[in-house]
Scaffold this motif. Structure first.
Motif, PDB file in Angstrom:
ATOM      1  N   ILE A  81      -5.943  13.916  16.688  1.00  0.00           N
ATOM      2  CA  ILE A  81      -5.139  14.980  17.301  1.00  0.00           C
ATOM      3  C   ILE A  81      -5.971  15.717  18.353  1.00  0.00           C
ATOM      4  CG2 ILE A  81      -3.773  17.067  16.888  1.00  0.00           C
ATOM      5  CD1 ILE A  81      -3.117  16.131  14.154  1.00  0.00           C
ATOM      6  N   PRO A  82      -5.692  15.475  19.633  1.00  0.00           N
ATOM      7  CA  PRO A  82      -6.401  16.232  20.675  1.00  0.00           C
ATOM      8  C   PRO A  82      -5.947  17.691  20.644  1.00  0.00           C
ATOM      9  CG  PRO A  82      -5.379  14.235  21.577  1.00  0.00           C
ATOM     10  CD  PRO A  82      -4.808  14.454  20.205  1.00  0.00           C
ATOM     11  N   GLU A  83      -6.891  18.598  20.740  1.00  0.00           N
ATOM     12  CA  GLU A  83      -6.554  20.020  20.687  1.00  0.00           C
ATOM     13  C   GLU A  83      -6.893  20.732  21.983  1.00  0.00           C
ATOM     14  OE1 GLU A  83      -7.833  24.296  19.254  1.00  0.00           O
ATOM     15  OE2 GLU A  83      -9.102  22.726  20.076  1.00  0.00           O
ATOM     16  N   VAL A  84      -7.667  20.104  22.843  1.00  0.00           N
ATOM     17  CA  VAL A  84      -8.009  20.701  24.138  1.00  0.00           C
ATOM     18  C   VAL A  84      -7.738  19.673  25.233  1.00  0.00           C
ATOM     19  CG1 VAL A  84      -9.769  22.318  23.311  1.00  0.00           C
ATOM     20  CG2 VAL A  84     -10.420  19.966  23.876  1.00  0.00           C
ATOM     21  N   GLU A  93      -7.359   6.211  25.365  1.00  0.00           N
ATOM     22  CA  GLU A  93      -6.620   4.994  25.756  1.00  0.00           C
ATOM     23  C   GLU A  93      -7.175   3.773  25.054  1.00  0.00           C
ATOM     24  OE1 GLU A  93      -6.923   4.872  30.031  1.00  0.00           O
ATOM     25  OE2 GLU A  93      -5.014   5.926  30.250  1.00  0.00           O
ATOM     26  N   GLU A  94      -8.503   3.651  25.078  1.00  0.00           N
ATOM     27  CA  GLU A  94      -9.120   2.458  24.477  1.00  0.00           C
ATOM     28  C   GLU A  94      -8.927   2.452  22.966  1.00  0.00           C
ATOM     29  OE1 GLU A  94     -13.103   1.797  26.002  1.00  0.00           O
ATOM     30  OE2 GLU A  94     -12.405   2.167  28.053  1.00  0.00           O
ATOM     31  N   LEU A  95      -9.050   3.613  22.354  1.00  0.00           N
ATOM     32  CA  LEU A  95      -8.862   3.676  20.900  1.00  0.00           C
ATOM     33  C   LEU A  95      -7.422   3.318  20.529  1.00  0.00           C
ATOM     34  CD1 LEU A  95     -10.970   6.882  20.138  1.00  0.00           C
ATOM     35  CD2 LEU A  95     -11.462   4.568  19.318  1.00  0.00           C
ATOM     36  N   GLU A  96      -6.495   3.807  21.329  1.00  0.00           N
ATOM     37  CA  GLU A  96      -5.089   3.492  21.068  1.00  0.00           C
ATOM     38  C   GLU A  96      -4.848   1.982  21.178  1.00  0.00           C
ATOM     39  OE1 GLU A  96      -1.667   6.473  22.222  1.00  0.00           O
ATOM     40  OE2 GLU A  96      -2.084   5.118  23.879  1.00  0.00           O
ATOM     41  N   ASP A  97      -5.450   1.377  22.193  1.00  0.00           N
ATOM     42  CA  ASP A  97      -5.307  -0.084  22.350  1.00  0.00           C
ATOM     43  C   ASP A  97      -5.855  -0.828  21.143  1.00  0.00           C
ATOM     44  OD1 ASP A  97      -4.118   0.147  24.742  1.00  0.00           O
ATOM     45  OD2 ASP A  97      -5.911  -0.263  25.954  1.00  0.00           O
ATOM     46  N   GLU A  98      -6.845  -0.216  20.490  1.00  0.00           N
ATOM     47  CA  GLU A  98      -7.453  -0.871  19.324  1.00  0.00           C
ATOM     48  C   GLU A  98      -6.718  -0.531  18.033  1.00  0.00           C
ATOM     49  OE1 GLU A  98     -11.670   0.028  19.311  1.00  0.00           O
ATOM     50  OE2 GLU A  98     -11.734  -0.248  21.490  1.00  0.00           O
ATOM     51  N   GLY A  99      -5.610   0.218  18.138  1.00  0.00           N
ATOM     52  CA  GLY A  99      -4.802   0.456  16.948  1.00  0.00           C
ATOM     53  C   GLY A  99      -4.918   1.849  16.351  1.00  0.00           C
ATOM     54  N   PHE A 100      -5.747   2.703  16.919  1.00  0.00           N
ATOM     55  CA  PHE A 100      -5.811   4.089  16.425  1.00  0.00           C
ATOM     56  C   PHE A 100      -4.558   4.842  16.873  1.00  0.00           C
ATOM     57  CE2 PHE A 100     -10.265   2.935  16.255  1.00  0.00           C
ATOM     58  CZ  PHE A 100     -10.733   3.610  15.139  1.00  0.00           C
ATOM     59  N   GLU A 101      -4.141   5.824  16.089  1.00  0.00           N
ATOM     60  CA  GLU A 101      -2.964   6.602  16.473  1.00  0.00           C
ATOM     61  C   GLU A 101      -3.398   7.921  17.111  1.00  0.00           C
ATOM     62  OE1 GLU A 101       0.120   6.898  13.577  1.00  0.00           O
ATOM     63  OE2 GLU A 101       1.438   7.871  15.041  1.00  0.00           O
ATOM     64  N   VAL A 102      -3.015   8.113  18.358  1.00  0.00           N
ATOM     65  CA  VAL A 102      -3.343   9.345  19.087  1.00  0.00           C
ATOM     66  C   VAL A 102      -2.066  10.171  19.188  1.00  0.00           C
ATOM     67  CG1 VAL A 102      -4.141  10.288  21.288  1.00  0.00           C
ATOM     68  CG2 VAL A 102      -5.158   8.161  20.410  1.00  0.00           C
ATOM     69  N   SER A 106      -1.910   8.574  24.234  1.00  0.00           N
ATOM     70  CA  SER A 106      -2.956   8.815  25.242  1.00  0.00           C
ATOM     71  C   SER A 106      -2.373   9.039  26.632  1.00  0.00           C
ATOM     72  CB  SER A 106      -3.952   7.657  25.263  1.00  0.00           C
ATOM     73  OG  SER A 106      -3.312   6.499  25.730  1.00  0.00           O
ATOM     74  N   ASP A 107      -1.258   8.396  26.925  1.00  0.00           N
ATOM     75  CA  ASP A 107      -0.686   8.540  28.253  1.00  0.00           C
ATOM     76  C   ASP A 107      -0.161   9.957  28.478  1.00  0.00           C
ATOM     77  OD1 ASP A 107      -0.513   6.919  30.528  1.00  0.00           O
ATOM     78  OD2 ASP A 107       1.685   6.994  30.400  1.00  0.00           O
ATOM     79  N   ALA A 108       0.443  10.527  27.431  1.00  0.00           N
ATOM     80  CA  ALA A 108       0.933  11.907  27.535  1.00  0.00           C
ATOM     81  C   ALA A 108      -0.243  12.852  27.786  1.00  0.00           C
ATOM     82  CB  ALA A 108       1.658  12.299  26.251  1.00  0.00           C
ATOM     83  N   VAL A 109      -1.348  12.606  27.104  1.00  0.00           N
ATOM     84  CA  VAL A 109      -2.535  13.456  27.277  1.00  0.00           C
ATOM     85  C   VAL A 109      -3.050  13.333  28.721  1.00  0.00           C
ATOM     86  CG1 VAL A 109      -4.940  13.786  26.560  1.00  0.00           C
ATOM     87  CG2 VAL A 109      -3.173  13.317  24.843  1.00  0.00           C
ATOM     88  N   ARG A 110      -3.079  12.111  29.220  1.00  0.00           N
ATOM     89  CA  ARG A 110      -3.576  11.874  30.581  1.00  0.00           C
ATOM     90  C   ARG A 110      -2.680  12.555  31.621  1.00  0.00           C
ATOM     91  NH1 ARG A 110      -2.080   8.550  34.486  1.00  0.00           N
ATOM     92  NH2 ARG A 110      -0.549   7.524  33.160  1.00  0.00           N
ATOM     93  N   ILE A 111      -1.397  12.420  31.474  1.00  0.00           N
ATOM     94  CA  ILE A 111      -0.474  13.007  32.456  1.00  0.00           C
ATOM     95  C   ILE A 111      -0.544  14.539  32.402  1.00  0.00           C
ATOM     96  CG2 ILE A 111       1.976  13.311  33.060  1.00  0.00           C
ATOM     97  CD1 ILE A 111       2.371  10.387  32.018  1.00  0.00           C
ATOM     98  N   ALA A 112      -0.513  15.084  31.190  1.00  0.00           N
ATOM     99  CA  ALA A 112      -0.429  16.545  31.060  1.00  0.00           C
ATOM    100  C   ALA A 112      -1.697  17.249  31.544  1.00  0.00           C
ATOM    101  CB  ALA A 112      -0.143  16.921  29.609  1.00  0.00           C
ATOM    102  N   SER A 288       6.823  24.498  34.674  1.00  0.00           N
ATOM    103  CA  SER A 288       5.485  24.743  35.208  1.00  0.00           C
ATOM    104  C   SER A 288       4.489  23.688  34.736  1.00  0.00           C
ATOM    105  CB  SER A 288       5.007  26.140  34.818  1.00  0.00           C
ATOM    106  OG  SER A 288       3.652  26.300  35.159  1.00  0.00           O
ATOM    107  N   GLU A 289       4.262  23.624  33.432  1.00  0.00           N
ATOM    108  CA  GLU A 289       3.371  22.585  32.908  1.00  0.00           C
ATOM    109  C   GLU A 289       3.621  22.399  31.426  1.00  0.00           C
ATOM    110  OE1 GLU A 289      -0.796  23.453  33.333  1.00  0.00           O
ATOM    111  OE2 GLU A 289      -0.659  25.239  32.102  1.00  0.00           O
ATOM    112  N   VAL A 290       2.927  21.446  30.816  1.00  0.00           N
ATOM    113  CA  VAL A 290       3.155  21.162  29.396  1.00  0.00           C
ATOM    114  C   VAL A 290       1.829  20.863  28.710  1.00  0.00           C
ATOM    115  CG1 VAL A 290       3.670  18.718  29.937  1.00  0.00           C
ATOM    116  CG2 VAL A 290       4.371  19.654  27.739  1.00  0.00           C
ATOM    117  N   ALA A 291       1.716  21.351  27.484  1.00  0.00           N
ATOM    118  CA  ALA A 291       0.574  20.986  26.634  1.00  0.00           C
ATOM    119  C   ALA A 291       1.122  20.086  25.531  1.00  0.00           C
ATOM    120  CB  ALA A 291      -0.042  22.245  26.034  1.00  0.00           C
ATOM    121  N   PRO A 292       0.645  18.851  25.416  1.00  0.00           N
ATOM    122  CA  PRO A 292       1.180  17.957  24.385  1.00  0.00           C
ATOM    123  C   PRO A 292       0.556  18.259  23.030  1.00  0.00           C
ATOM    124  CG  PRO A 292      -0.382  16.765  25.765  1.00  0.00           C
ATOM    125  CD  PRO A 292      -0.349  18.171  26.274  1.00  0.00           C
ATOM    126  N   ARG A 293       0.685  19.471  22.592  1.00  0.00           N
ATOM    127  CA  ARG A 293       0.022  19.982  21.389  1.00  0.00           C
ATOM    128  C   ARG A 293       0.538  21.406  21.162  1.00  0.00           C
ATOM    129  NH1 ARG A 293      -3.703  20.441  25.769  1.00  0.00           N
ATOM    130  NH2 ARG A 293      -4.213  18.263  25.436  1.00  0.00           N
TER     131      ARG A 293
END
Ligand SMILES: Nc1ncnc2c1ncn2[C@@H]1O[C@H](COP(=O)(O)OP(=O)(O)O)[C@@H](O)[C@H]1O
Ligand SMILES: [Mg+2]
Length: 404
Positions: A81-84, A93-102, A106-112, A288-293
């Protein structure tokens, strides 16, 4: 010292890794622990708030891809769970590709985290109303951008948080714009030379719509919103007061919710999203903007809702249902900022008087180090309406002082 771990858990032992261990992470960790999860708090410095209540902690450079990945391999968390915002998204991204659940993904985190990417998604792809804006890569383009969006306007770095690098342009002399551009890129996260120039709107109020996406019984994803939270910054870039529910016109709140749902559904995944919107003096509702958290202004939900934003986030992240959340009382929050320069282990005076006001609660984040404008604590209160709740937290805050 190692804390003890929960031995009765959900259908299997669950490990939650928090990337970022601030005051929001502290509440996420507490909510995860309440469901019997083991929590691992990660941040760039020791004694961070979530570390005080988590099963384990790690201190690493969160922008370092290998450092984040190494922790994931070592701990094998069920959810990350990203908090910042300041996290290596390549690691996610790489962890998600390897099967970890983000959470949410990861894409939402990158865009936001990227104002330009986010504008592209919100304004171009989703066609949502936003402030007029222009993307500039150098001083001359910044001048062109300011001319196009009009005055006053604001220059912001492509990536930054908490108002870092924001520069308001009042009259539009070329000198002022050049200074603003240099200031923005000088305070950016990362090396980007790109900035966004935005029309500076006159605010009637600011809204945060908390939207959450969770696994429904049918196996699909359901999207719900909380009642909009209203907040005010008194001209600063960080929030001072927030309250819920908003008493603004029903149509305004409905259009804020509908914008927020579109943004969250576009970003996808499971969890809560804090969608920030402006209500302008001329009646426009703008994304305005979004925090995915969970969102800082949403901390008020700790006293206003039957399930607060942290409980919602954890439940959704763990694949549990979050049926409609209700408001249990009007309420308000007021954030306490330090005015000390670089002070280790400060204290809060006046707590006795503040807590003598009926219904007032206090959260001390327990940060080891304070500096000017660092958020250190939060006042919360319920009231028969939001005005009364606001009066209580304002009165309480008049007693509090952060001292060395
Ligand atoms: N275009 C704008 N017009 C008016 N106020 C703005 C504008 N952009 C930002 N602000 C003010 O600054 C605050 C922080 O801006 P925001 O873009 O959310 O940056 P951050 O990512 O640092 O939170 C907003 O909540 C609002 O009060
Ligand atoms: Mg913001």
């Amino acid at each position: 010292m190692r804390n003890s771990l929960p031995l009765t858990t959900l259908s299997k032992p669950i490990k939650v890794m928090l990337l970022g261990s601030g005051e929001l992470g502290k509440e996420i960790s507490i909510e995860a622990q309440r469901l019997g999860a083991e929590t691992i708090a990660v941040d760039r410095y020791d004694f961070a708030p979530a570390m005080h209540v988590s099963s384990k902690r790690y201190i690493v450079d969160m922008m370092n891809k290998e450092a984040i990945k190494a922790l994931a391999y070592r701990e094998r968390p069920d959810v990350i769970i990203p908090e910042v915002e300041a996290i290596s998204f390549e690691a996610l991204e790489e962890l998600e590709d390897e099967g970890f659940e983000v959470i949410p993904n990861s894409d939402a985190v990158r865009i936001a985290m990227n104002r330009i990417e986010l504008r592209n998604v919100a304004s171009v792809q989703l066609n949502l109303p936003t402030t007029r804006y222009f993307v500039a890569e150098n001083e001359e383009e910044a001048i062109e951008g300011c001319e196009k969006v009009g005055y006053p306007c604001i220059i912001k770095p492509e990536m930054s948080s908490s108002g870092h690098g924001h520069f308001k342009i009042k009259e539009g002399s070329k000198e002022e714009i050049r200074k603003g551009y240099t200031y923005a890129i000088g305070h950016a996260r990362g090396k980007s030379k790109r900035v966004i120039v935005e029309e500076f709107v006159e605010l009637e109020t600011e809204l945060t719509v908390l939207v959450y996406r969770y696994e429904s019984e049918s196996g699909g994803i359901s999207t719900e919103t909380c009642e909009p939270v209203e907040h005010w910054r008194y001209g600063k870039y960080h929030y001072i007061e927030s309250w819920q529910p908003s008493v603004k016109d029903k149509n305004i709140l409905a259009s804020a919710k509908s914008i927020a749902i579109k943004v969250a559904n576009r970003l996808g995944g499971k969890g809560i999203f804090g969608v920030e919107l402006f209500l302008t003096k001329d009646g426009r509702v703008l994304f305005s903007e979004v925090a995915p958290r969970p969102h800082d202004t949403g901390m008020v939900t700790m006293v206003t809702q039957d399930f607060n934003e942290f409980a919602i986030h954890v439940r959704a992240a763990l694949g549990l249902p979050v049926p409609k959340v209700d408001i249990i009382s009007p309420g308000a929050s007021l954030a306490i900022y330090s005015s000390l320069e670089n002070s280790w282990s400060s204290v809060i005076e006046g707590v006795y008087s503040a807590l003598s006001i009926p219904g007032v609660g206090l959260r001390i984040f327990g940060k080891p180090f304070s500096y000017k404008d660092r958020r250190m604590a939060l006042l919360l209160a319920r009231g028969k309406n939001t005005e009364e709740a606001l009066e209580k937290v304002r009165k309480a805050s008049s007693f509090l002082k952060i001292k060395q």
